[in-house]
Scaffold this motif. Structure first.
Motif, PDB file in Angstrom:
ATOM      1  N   ASN A 166       0.940  -1.003   0.126  1.00  0.00           N
ATOM      2  CA  ASN A 166       0.049  -0.036   0.069  1.00  0.00           C
ATOM      3  C   ASN A 166       0.689   1.210   0.098  1.00  0.00           C
ATOM      4  O   ASN A 166       0.394   2.261  -0.751  1.00  0.00           O
ATOM      5  CB  ASN A 166      -0.814   0.141   1.210  1.00  0.00           C
ATOM      6  CG  ASN A 166      -2.042   0.879   1.246  1.00  0.00           C
ATOM      7  OD1 ASN A 166      -2.657   1.006   0.154  1.00  0.00           O
ATOM      8  ND2 ASN A 166      -2.184   1.799   2.227  1.00  0.00           N
ATOM      9  N   ALA A 169       1.901   1.752  -3.437  1.00  0.00           N
ATOM     10  CA  ALA A 169       0.823   2.248  -4.226  1.00  0.00           C
ATOM     11  C   ALA A 169       0.691   3.713  -4.297  1.00  0.00           C
ATOM     12  O   ALA A 169       0.178   4.223  -5.090  1.00  0.00           O
ATOM     13  CB  ALA A 169      -0.194   1.505  -3.986  1.00  0.00           C
ATOM     14  N   ARG A 174       4.728   2.940  -7.774  1.00  0.00           N
ATOM     15  CA  ARG A 174       3.650   2.356  -8.148  1.00  0.00           C
ATOM     16  C   ARG A 174       3.680   1.589  -9.380  1.00  0.00           C
ATOM     17  O   ARG A 174       2.899   0.670  -9.846  1.00  0.00           O
ATOM     18  CB  ARG A 174       2.394   3.186  -7.860  1.00  0.00           C
ATOM     19  CG  ARG A 174       2.271   4.542  -8.694  1.00  0.00           C
ATOM     20  CD  ARG A 174       0.986   5.273  -8.321  1.00  0.00           C
ATOM     21  NE  ARG A 174       0.937   6.469  -9.243  1.00  0.00           N
ATOM     22  CZ  ARG A 174       1.483   7.451  -8.930  1.00  0.00           C
ATOM     23  NH1 ARG A 174       2.336   7.657  -7.517  1.00  0.00           N
ATOM     24  NH2 ARG A 174       1.365   8.667  -9.440  1.00  0.00           N
ATOM     25  N   MET A 177       4.743  -1.923  -9.745  1.00  0.00           N
ATOM     26  CA  MET A 177       4.047  -2.887  -8.894  1.00  0.00           C
ATOM     27  C   MET A 177       3.463  -4.205  -9.749  1.00  0.00           C
ATOM     28  O   MET A 177       2.852  -3.795 -10.820  1.00  0.00           O
ATOM     29  CB  MET A 177       3.090  -2.339  -8.163  1.00  0.00           C
ATOM     30  CG  MET A 177       3.457  -1.452  -7.024  1.00  0.00           C
ATOM     31  SD  MET A 177       2.167  -0.546  -6.087  1.00  0.00           S
ATOM     32  CE  MET A 177       1.302  -2.086  -5.397  1.00  0.00           C
ATOM     33  N   SER A 179       0.842  -7.433 -10.090  1.00  0.00           N
ATOM     34  CA  SER A 179      -0.797  -7.361 -10.099  1.00  0.00           C
ATOM     35  C   SER A 179      -0.947  -7.829  -8.410  1.00  0.00           C
ATOM     36  O   SER A 179      -1.927  -7.597  -7.916  1.00  0.00           O
ATOM     37  CB  SER A 179      -1.396  -8.574 -10.862  1.00  0.00           C
ATOM     38  OG  SER A 179      -0.615  -9.832 -10.741  1.00  0.00           O
ATOM     39  N   ARG A 182      -0.522  -5.198  -6.213  1.00  0.00           N
ATOM     40  CA  ARG A 182      -1.687  -4.481  -6.271  1.00  0.00           C
ATOM     41  C   ARG A 182      -2.965  -4.723  -5.425  1.00  0.00           C
ATOM     42  O   ARG A 182      -3.768  -3.985  -4.780  1.00  0.00           O
ATOM     43  CB  ARG A 182      -1.929  -4.026  -7.660  1.00  0.00           C
ATOM     44  CG  ARG A 182      -1.151  -3.069  -8.284  1.00  0.00           C
ATOM     45  CD  ARG A 182      -1.341  -3.013  -9.992  1.00  0.00           C
ATOM     46  NE  ARG A 182      -0.025  -2.561 -10.458  1.00  0.00           N
ATOM     47  CZ  ARG A 182      -0.272  -1.370 -10.901  1.00  0.00           C
ATOM     48  NH1 ARG A 182      -0.881  -0.511 -10.526  1.00  0.00           N
ATOM     49  NH2 ARG A 182       1.119  -0.779 -11.533  1.00  0.00           N
ATOM     50  N   SER A 185      -2.402  -4.188  -1.835  1.00  0.00           N
ATOM     51  CA  SER A 185      -2.486  -2.771  -1.490  1.00  0.00           C
ATOM     52  C   SER A 185      -4.384  -2.682  -1.673  1.00  0.00           C
ATOM     53  O   SER A 185      -4.671  -1.788  -0.511  1.00  0.00           O
ATOM     54  CB  SER A 185      -1.887  -1.900  -2.603  1.00  0.00           C
ATOM     55  OG  SER A 185      -2.651  -0.652  -2.349  1.00  0.00           O
TER      56      SER A 185
END
Length: 238
Positions: A166, A169, A174, A177, A179, A182, A185
């Motif tokens: 997070n 992100a 970000r 990053m 999948s 994410r 996050s």
């Protein structure tokens, strides 16, 4: 001969389970003569959303198999006798799906979420969240969703991964990053929303509580951030 008090019952055929016990006919009385003939009798009913859902859970991807029971009182001369007969019918899958579509049933999405078979605690939390929504305690429902996320974090021992993802992100990193990062996050963001259910002063609406419960169950059904792959699973419906 006179037939009256005519009613129809509908049951699931295999295994036999009642669905609608008594549906009155549109014709309250039928007179039969001594020559061959036939009468068409209409039966009208309204199926609730819960009944449709039960039918779909029973039907799965197959044709719909039902058992129809026809009851009536028969008066012949000075005698009054009860009459009953039943039969199985099959509604072809495509015909049933067309009927559902025309009735607007497809406007609601049924999403099946796999839950660990051994986790009575998680099942209890989800049940409590649903009960709180039904009784109008929306903030309490959101708090239960936070407990669900926290229990998953404890079971997986990866709380630090969602917090770290997070942070990324919301930084210049970000774009790089993955999948899975994410999704971690997203899980952290979901927990932050649920935090208001436990400590905030803000109230939630019914639709918000339902959305948060739906997001919780949908996200945690993904093995990379939710229920770990390889566990024995059962299916629950949202």
């Amino acid at each position: 001969m006179v037939l009256f008090d005519i009613s129809l019952s509908i049951s699931l055929a295999d295994p036999m389970r009642p669905l609608l016990v008594s549906i009155p006919s549109s014709e309250r009385l039928i007179k039969c003569h001594d020559f061959p003939g036939s009468e068409q009798v209409a039966f009208e009913m309204v199926l609730s959303r819960e009944q449709i859902n039960a039918l779909e859970a029973y039907r799965q991807e197959k044709d719909l198999k039902l058992n129809l029971g026809l009851r009536a009182l028969v008066a012949s001369g000075d005698e009054l006798l009860p009459s009953f007969d039943c039969t199985d019918i099959i509604v072809p899958r495509e015909q049933w799906l067309d009927a559902l579509k025309n009735a607007g049933y497809r406007n609601t999405l049924l999403f099946e979420v796999p839950l660990p078979a051994t986790s009575d605690g998680l099942a209890s939390l989800i049940s409590k969240a649903q009960e709180f929504i039904e009784t109008g305690h929306y903030k309490d429902a959101v708090m239960q969703c936070r407990h669900i996320v926290e229990q998953i974090e404890s079971m997986r021992e990866d709380k630090n991964l969602s917090a770290s993802a997070n942070k990324r992100a919301h930084s210049s990193e970000r774009k790089g990053m993955t999948s899975i990062e994410r999704l971690f996050s997203l899980r952290e963001q979901l927990k932050n929303i649920c935090h208001l259910g436990a400590h905030g002063t803000e109230e939630f609406t019914r639709s918000q509580a339902k959305a948060i419960l739906g997001m919780t169950m949908a996200l945690l059904s993904e093995p990379t951030v939710g229920f770990a792959a390889g566990q024995d699973l059962i299916e629950e419906q949202d």
